[in-house]
Design a protein around this motif. Structure first.
Motif, PDB file in Angstrom:
ATOM      1  N   ALA A   9       0.776  -1.215   0.098  1.00 49.38           N
ATOM      2  CA  ALA A   9      -0.080  -0.037  -0.090  1.00 49.38           C
ATOM      3  C   ALA A   9       0.944   1.287   0.020  1.00 49.38           C
ATOM      4  O   ALA A   9       1.923   1.260   0.737  1.00 49.38           O
ATOM      5  N   SER A  10       0.592   2.268  -0.621  1.00 45.25           N
ATOM      6  CA  SER A  10       1.125   3.469  -0.675  1.00 45.25           C
ATOM      7  C   SER A  10      -0.049   4.821  -1.070  1.00 45.25           C
ATOM      8  O   SER A  10      -0.947   4.290  -1.556  1.00 45.25           O
ATOM      9  N   VAL A  11       0.436   6.001  -0.554  1.00 45.82           N
ATOM     10  CA  VAL A  11      -0.386   7.134  -0.543  1.00 45.82           C
ATOM     11  C   VAL A  11       0.471   8.316  -1.035  1.00 45.82           C
ATOM     12  O   VAL A  11       1.514   8.408  -0.600  1.00 45.82           O
ATOM     13  N   TYR A  12      -0.221   9.060  -2.214  1.00 47.18           N
ATOM     14  CA  TYR A  12       0.519  10.067  -2.540  1.00 47.18           C
ATOM     15  C   TYR A  12      -0.004  11.244  -1.658  1.00 47.18           C
ATOM     16  O   TYR A  12      -1.383  11.546  -1.470  1.00 47.18           O
ATOM     17  N   VAL A  13       0.921  11.818  -1.010  1.00 45.60           N
ATOM     18  CA  VAL A  13       0.405  13.015   0.247  1.00 45.60           C
ATOM     19  C   VAL A  13       1.020  14.406  -0.300  1.00 45.60           C
ATOM     20  O   VAL A  13       1.923  14.558  -0.564  1.00 45.60           O
ATOM     21  N   ALA A  27       4.644  13.497  -2.092  1.00 46.47           N
ATOM     22  CA  ALA A  27       5.280  12.280  -2.410  1.00 46.47           C
ATOM     23  C   ALA A  27       4.511  11.005  -2.288  1.00 46.47           C
ATOM     24  O   ALA A  27       3.519  11.259  -1.487  1.00 46.47           O
ATOM     25  N   TRP A  28       5.004  10.097  -2.953  1.00 47.09           N
ATOM     26  CA  TRP A  28       4.366   8.582  -2.492  1.00 47.09           C
ATOM     27  C   TRP A  28       5.089   8.286  -1.310  1.00 47.09           C
ATOM     28  O   TRP A  28       6.366   7.985  -1.105  1.00 47.09           O
ATOM     29  N   LEU A  29       4.038   7.762  -0.254  1.00 50.30           N
ATOM     30  CA  LEU A  29       4.724   7.098   0.758  1.00 50.30           C
ATOM     31  C   LEU A  29       4.382   5.797   0.901  1.00 50.30           C
ATOM     32  O   LEU A  29       3.110   5.588   0.973  1.00 50.30           O
ATOM     33  N   ASP A  30       5.218   4.816   1.186  1.00 52.81           N
ATOM     34  CA  ASP A  30       4.711   3.359   1.210  1.00 52.81           C
ATOM     35  C   ASP A  30       4.232   3.190   2.794  1.00 52.81           C
ATOM     36  O   ASP A  30       5.287   3.500   3.641  1.00 52.81           O
TER      37      ASP A  30
END
Length: 177
Positions: A9-13, A27-30
């Motif tokens: 799972a990752s999220v662009y914050v 940035a994409w955070l894992d």
């Protein structure tokens, strides 16, 4: 249902302030890099330390099930669920989300360990179709002579099994509870 692997799972914050000023900086955070929600938000704060009291905007995400994330929030239960399913194989994780969807489980509210326990109780395996499962049941549970197996109606037996005792979805068989 699309396959979901929580460990990937990752999220662009980004932030609402940057977005409103025409910037998509973020940035994409894992999510596998963080043990809990607080540690994840600490990384968000570090990423956007140029803003005082930043309002985070989750502009995109991957491998996060519906109901566990929104544009401005992430569920505490995501991290608990991720940890609860880590011992499941990739195929079992896929089956787990098929099972959750079929049973209409609320992943953001229900206890993750209870969900995994109940899933393990009901999950029977991956099969080509209902008849494939019925064939395995006959092989494991009945000592039919070879000549009798050629006359056995696996299709009708499968129909009877799946009337009440089992259900089949997306290649997976589950015991009806």
């Amino acid at each position: 249902m699309e396959a979901t692997k929580l460990s990937a799972a990752s999220v662009y914050v980004g932030t609402y302030a940057k977005y409103n000023n025409g910037s998509l900086f973020g940035a994409w955070l894992d999510l596998s890099d963080y043990s809990d929600k607080e540690e994840f938000y600490e990384a968000c704060r570090e990423l956007h330390k140029d803003e005082e009291d930043a309002e985070y905007m989750f502009q995109d995400w991957e491998n996060v099930p519906e109901g566990l994330i929104g544009e401005s929030w992430i569920s505490e239960n995501f991290f608990t669920l991720r940890d609860a399913v880590e011992d499941l194989s990739d195929t079992e994780q896929e089956a787990f989300f098929v099972w959750c969807n079929y049973k209409s489980h609320d992943l953001s509210e229900e206890d993750a360990d209870d969900l995994v326990r109940d899933f393990r109780d009901e999950y029977q395996g991956e099969y080509d179709d209902e008849e494939d499962f019925a064939y395995e049941i006959i092989e494991e549970c009945y000592d039919l002579p070879e000549f009798a197996k050629t006359y056995f109606d696996y299709e009708k037996f499968a129909r009877d099994l799946f009337m009440c005792d089992y259900w089949f979805d997306d290649g997976f068989v589950f015991r009806a509870a």
